[in-house]
Scaffold this motif. Structure first.
Motif, PDB file in Angstrom:
ATOM      1  N   ASN A   1      46.617  41.552  61.956  1.00 30.01           N
ATOM      2  CA  ASN A   1      48.068  41.671  61.759  1.00 30.01           C
ATOM      3  C   ASN A   1      48.640  40.552  60.887  1.00 30.01           C
ATOM      4  N   LEU A   2      47.831  40.069  59.958  1.00 29.48           N
ATOM      5  CA  LEU A   2      48.284  39.072  58.994  1.00 29.48           C
ATOM      6  C   LEU A   2      48.653  39.714  57.660  1.00 29.48           C
ATOM      7  N   LEU A   3      48.388  40.988  57.536  1.00 25.21           N
ATOM      8  CA  LEU A   3      48.659  41.765  56.332  1.00 25.21           C
ATOM      9  C   LEU A   3      48.906  43.204  56.752  1.00 25.21           C
ATOM     10  N   SER A   4      49.848  43.872  56.090  1.00 24.63           N
ATOM     11  CA  SER A   4      50.131  45.272  56.425  1.00 24.63           C
ATOM     12  C   SER A   4      50.408  46.056  55.147  1.00 24.63           C
ATOM     13  N   ASN A   5      50.413  47.367  55.270  1.00 21.31           N
ATOM     14  CA  ASN A   5      50.666  48.220  54.113  1.00 21.31           C
ATOM     15  C   ASN A   5      52.059  47.998  53.526  1.00 21.31           C
ATOM     16  N   SER A   6      52.984  47.506  54.335  1.00 16.36           N
ATOM     17  CA  SER A   6      54.352  47.285  53.867  1.00 16.36           C
ATOM     18  C   SER A   6      54.543  45.900  53.242  1.00 16.36           C
ATOM     19  N   SER A   7      53.486  45.088  53.235  1.00 16.30           N
ATOM     20  CA  SER A   7      53.590  43.740  52.671  1.00 16.30           C
ATOM     21  C   SER A   7      53.796  43.790  51.160  1.00 16.30           C
ATOM     22  N   LYS A   8      54.662  42.917  50.669  1.00 18.53           N
ATOM     23  CA  LYS A   8      54.785  42.686  49.224  1.00 18.53           C
ATOM     24  C   LYS A   8      53.872  41.511  48.920  1.00 18.53           C
ATOM     25  N   ALA A   9      52.826  41.747  48.108  1.00 19.20           N
ATOM     26  CA  ALA A   9      51.735  40.774  47.990  1.00 19.20           C
ATOM     27  C   ALA A   9      51.583  40.231  46.574  1.00 19.20           C
ATOM     28  N   LEU A  10      51.159  38.970  46.508  1.00 22.96           N
ATOM     29  CA  LEU A  10      50.882  38.297  45.232  1.00 22.96           C
ATOM     30  C   LEU A  10      49.504  37.666  45.298  1.00 22.96           C
TER      31      LEU A  10
ATOM     32  N   VAL B   1      43.787  42.294  43.383  1.00 24.98           N
ATOM     33  CA  VAL B   1      44.981  43.154  43.405  1.00 24.98           C
ATOM     34  C   VAL B   1      44.567  44.606  43.622  1.00 24.98           C
ATOM     35  N   GLU B   2      43.530  45.013  42.891  1.00 27.88           N
ATOM     36  CA  GLU B   2      43.029  46.380  43.051  1.00 27.88           C
ATOM     37  C   GLU B   2      42.524  46.607  44.475  1.00 27.88           C
ATOM     38  N   ALA B   3      41.879  45.585  45.051  1.00 28.28           N
ATOM     39  CA  ALA B   3      41.388  45.702  46.429  1.00 28.28           C
ATOM     40  C   ALA B   3      42.549  45.863  47.408  1.00 28.28           C
ATOM     41  N   LEU B   4      43.618  45.112  47.213  1.00 29.12           N
ATOM     42  CA  LEU B   4      44.800  45.249  48.080  1.00 29.12           C
ATOM     43  C   LEU B   4      45.348  46.670  48.021  1.00 29.12           C
ATOM     44  N   LYS B   5      45.427  47.212  46.832  1.00 27.07           N
ATOM     45  CA  LYS B   5      45.958  48.570  46.688  1.00 27.07           C
ATOM     46  C   LYS B   5      45.042  49.603  47.344  1.00 27.07           C
ATOM     47  N   ARG B   6      43.736  49.372  47.271  1.00 29.80           N
ATOM     48  CA  ARG B   6      42.789  50.325  47.855  1.00 29.80           C
ATOM     49  C   ARG B   6      42.806  50.286  49.379  1.00 29.80           C
ATOM     50  N   VAL B   7      43.247  49.158  49.973  1.00 27.81           N
ATOM     51  CA  VAL B   7      43.361  49.118  51.442  1.00 27.81           C
ATOM     52  C   VAL B   7      44.775  49.488  51.897  1.00 27.81           C
ATOM     53  N   GLY B   8      45.616  49.916  50.946  1.00 28.82           N
ATOM     54  CA  GLY B   8      46.927  50.438  51.317  1.00 28.82           C
ATOM     55  C   GLY B   8      48.112  49.539  51.035  1.00 28.82           C
ATOM     56  N   VAL B   9      47.876  48.321  50.502  1.00 23.81           N
ATOM     57  CA  VAL B   9      48.987  47.407  50.187  1.00 23.81           C
ATOM     58  C   VAL B   9      49.379  47.651  48.731  1.00 23.81           C
ATOM     59  N   ASN B  10      50.194  48.669  48.519  1.00 16.57           N
ATOM     60  CA  ASN B  10      50.469  49.143  47.168  1.00 16.57           C
ATOM     61  C   ASN B  10      51.409  48.239  46.373  1.00 16.57           C
TER      62      ASN B  10
ATOM     63  N   ASP C   1      48.392  35.210  36.340  1.00 18.61           N
ATOM     64  CA  ASP C   1      47.377  34.385  35.681  1.00 18.61           C
ATOM     65  C   ASP C   1      47.905  33.945  34.315  1.00 18.61           C
ATOM     66  N   LEU C   2      47.252  32.946  33.728  1.00 20.30           N
ATOM     67  CA  LEU C   2      47.673  32.461  32.412  1.00 20.30           C
ATOM     68  C   LEU C   2      47.557  33.541  31.346  1.00 20.30           C
ATOM     69  N   VAL C   3      46.579  34.432  31.524  1.00 23.39           N
ATOM     70  CA  VAL C   3      46.384  35.553  30.605  1.00 23.39           C
ATOM     71  C   VAL C   3      46.632  36.856  31.365  1.00 23.39           C
ATOM     72  N   PRO C   4      47.555  37.692  30.909  1.00 21.01           N
ATOM     73  CA  PRO C   4      47.846  38.933  31.639  1.00 21.01           C
ATOM     74  C   PRO C   4      46.716  39.951  31.499  1.00 21.01           C
ATOM     75  N   TYR C   5      46.632  40.837  32.478  1.00 21.86           N
ATOM     76  CA  TYR C   5      45.704  41.963  32.410  1.00 21.86           C
ATOM     77  C   TYR C   5      46.406  43.166  33.037  1.00 21.86           C
ATOM     78  N   PRO C   6      47.232  43.861  32.241  1.00 14.35           N
ATOM     79  CA  PRO C   6      48.007  44.997  32.770  1.00 14.35           C
ATOM     80  C   PRO C   6      47.094  46.088  33.302  1.00 14.35           C
ATOM     81  N   PRO C   7      47.535  46.817  34.332  1.00 11.16           N
ATOM     82  CA  PRO C   7      48.860  46.719  34.957  1.00 11.16           C
ATOM     83  C   PRO C   7      48.894  45.791  36.183  1.00 11.16           C
ATOM     84  N   ASN C   8      47.751  45.221  36.559  1.00 11.62           N
ATOM     85  CA  ASN C   8      47.682  44.494  37.837  1.00 11.62           C
ATOM     86  C   ASN C   8      48.010  43.010  37.751  1.00 11.62           C
TER      87      ASN C   8
END
Length: 250
Positions: free
Chosen positions: A107-116, A126-135, A141-148
């Motif tokens: 219960n330290l993270l939930s699907n409704s969490s806004k995560a960074l 970031v992709e892992a968070l989305k795959r476990v339901g934290v959309n 990062d210093l260099v962007p990698y869209p969309p994540n």
């Protein structure tokens, strides 16, 4: 003529008083701008107490630009980026999913969490968070990698105060200014929000690291606006310890 001179003398104190107010006003603006610039781009000095033997800043950074240039050598390395986005992509996502699923069970993270994810490179976490339901998740990062992953410096996050419920990072060792790194996490976390760090304690980090950590005690001191929830040993791509903090409620 004499009357005119007397009137001028009477007005002189008022004129001086107004001049002082105007000068004070511009001086305060100047101080505010200088303070803002210093927060956005630290130039020199070491905010971490030198008496803390369990956290040492590595020498060799003559300026903040030198530090950034050194970090970009790794982040922009085309061979590494190809590995991160091909061979390592799925493997790292699977490992991060296991970490995040464990945090959800606690219960330290939930699907409704806004995560960074701080220092996310190409965004496997970031992709892992989305795959476990934290959309509602994003990386920085210093260099962007869209969309994540968006562009930004973790010493000065481009987000408003109390934006996130959850922040994760495995790049604490890359912080030249650990107090600012932690300060920005605590600033952008909501009260009660969770920060999870993966750090190297038992082994030396790579050549791009800016600091070396020898125990979790310095982290406890740096997170002075939070309470430590727990720590445990992990196997996280060369990092051996997971430390969890909860930002104190107001």
């Amino acid at each position: 003529m004499k009357e005119t001179i007397n009137q001028s003398k009477l007005l002189t104190p008022k004129t001086l008083f107004l001049s002082l107010i105007i000068l004070s006003f511009f001086f305060l603006i100047f101080l505010s701008q200088q303070s803002r610039k210093s927060m956005q781009k630290p130039i020199s000095g070491n905010p971490t107490p030198t008496s803390n033997l369990d956290l040492k800043i590595r020498p060799g950074y003559n300026s903040y630009d030198t530090y950034i240039h050194h970090q970009l050598k790794k982040t922009t390395n085309p061979k590494l980026r190809k590995i991160w986005t091909t061979r390592d992509w799925d493997r790292k996502i699977q490992v991060f999913q296991q970490f995040f699923n464990n945090l959800k069970q606690e219960n330290l993270l939930s699907n409704s969490s806004k995560a960074l994810c701080v220092g996310a490179r190409v965004g496997q976490e970031v992709e892992a968070l989305k795959r476990v339901g934290v959309n509602d998740s994003i990386g920085l990062d210093l260099v962007p990698y869209p969309p994540n992953v968006i562009k930004g410096d973790f010493h000065h996050q481009p987000f408003n105060d109390t934006t996130f419920d959850f922040e994760f990072s495995n790049v604490f060792d890359h912080a030249l200014y650990p107090d600012r790194f932690v300060g920005e996490i605590e600033r952008t976390l909501k009260p009660g929000g969770i920060c999870v760090l993966h750090v190297a304690v038992s082994r030396r980090s790579d050549k791009y690291s800016a600091n070396d950590l020898y125990s979790i005690e310095p982290l406890k001191k740096l997170f002075n606006g939070s309470e430590m929830v727990r720590s445990r040993k992990v196997d996280g791509f060369g990092l051996d310890t997971e430390v969890v903090f909860r930002k104190k409620e107001i």
